[in-house]
Design a protein around this motif. Structure first.
Motif: not given
Ligand SMILES: [Fe+2]
Ligand SMILES: [Fe+2]
Length: 321
Positions: A74, A108, A268-269
């Motif tokens: 990504h 993405e 994750h972010e």
């Protein structure tokens, strides 16, 4: 002769970076693969001065899509979109249409096509945006990418006054224009941000305006977006927090990272944003996710801690000089 020598050297260093990125030896740490990716990106950007090397760099970056790691791929797609090099578009289109690629990677790729402002991708993006069988994150990303491409090619993109951003990223939407009165009050921006009746693109424009204002109040207004139903929307808020690096966002990031029901994309972010903020309270928290069941969360924690150590060890080296 020297020029030829330079070319040879350049080629061999590109090859070395490619080998690190694709983990040819089989024992390269993920964080080092990320570093190789950023070096290759800087060459991929130089399409005006070094067209051959930049194309080669893009192809080497593209080889990485054969990898397993959703996190790395990504990032690879993101980076391709940030090069401004339109030659990346065919590589990204292939990733978007490949149903075997994971959600974050395809998302993405679609976003990157928007970042490149690639008009040739409009038809494809429309197709996925309208496909009811498609994942909602992909459909929403395509919606934003379409709007961004249209905006970039519109008259208003030439006339609107935008604040010069502190951040070099090409975002999924431009910030709300400075001459738009709605952007004067944080409360108003917050209500646009959370207004489900407005288009995602407009809500993102409020989001990036709040980022560019960047005060504690603006950060807290952004944090209200974590109650949104859309994983895509929430992951973008977390991404913006990673750019802002304002400790006032830490409690909201810790909360969302700790919610097991939250999408991997969002968690994750949040982990990455906490890694960028890296205050003392954050490091033990990131360590506690080193064995998370979700690959993208676990790998984000690994990379964030590795980067943190690397940067700090460099600082000591610099201090010693
Ligand atoms: Fe994303
Ligand atoms: Fe991400």
């Amino acid at each position: 002769m020297t020029e030829i020598q330079d070319d040879v050297n350049e080629q061999s260093s590109l090859d070395t970076l490619r080998d690190v990125l694709i983990n040819k030896s089989g024992d390269v740490k993920l964080a080092n693969r990320f570093r190789a990716l950023f070096f290759l990106k800087s060459i991929g950007e130089e399409f005006e001065n070094k067209p051959d090397e930049s194309s080669l760099a893009l192809n080497y970056i593209g080889e990485c899509f054969k990898d397993e790691s959703e996190l790395l791929k990504h990032e690879v797609a993101y980076v391709l979109g940030q090069t401004k090099n339109i030659k990346a578009a065919p590589i990204l289109r292939e990733v978007l249409i490949n149903q075997e690629q994971q959600c974050m990677v395809r998302h993405e790729a679609a976003e990157a096509l928007g970042a490149l402002g690639d008009k040739e991708s409009l038809e494809l993006l429309e197709k996925y945006h309208n496909d009811e069988n498609e994942m909602i994150e992909i459909r929403q990303t395509c919606e934003l990418a379409i709007e961004r491409i249209k905006w970039e090619n519109s008259e208003s993109s030439k006339t609107e006054k935008l604040q010069t951003s502190l951040y070099s990223s090409i975002d999924p939407a431009p910030p709300m224009a400075l001459d738009d009165k709605q952007g004067e009050k944080i409360e108003k921006l917050k209500s646009i941000l959370n207004d489900q009746d407005k288009s995602l693109f407009e809500r993102y424009r409020a989001m990036f305006r709040l980022r560019d204002i960047g005060t504690d109040e603006a950060c807290l207004a952004l944090a209200s977006g974590f109650d949104d139903p859309s994983a895509l929307f929430k992951h973008e808020i977390a991404y913006v927090f990673g750019q802002l690096c304002n400790p006032v966002t830490v409690p909201s990031l810790i909360k969302i990272l700790g919610n097991n029901k939250e999408a991997g994309m969002v968690r994750h972010e949040a982990a990455e944003a906490l890694g960028s903020i890296a205050t003392d309270e954050v490091l033990p928290i990131l360590k506690s996710y080193l064995n998370d069941k979700d690959d993208v969360v676990r790998e984000s924690a690994v990379v964030a801690l590795d980067m943190y150590e690397y940067e700090n060890s460099n600082e000591i080296e610099y201090a010693a000089i």
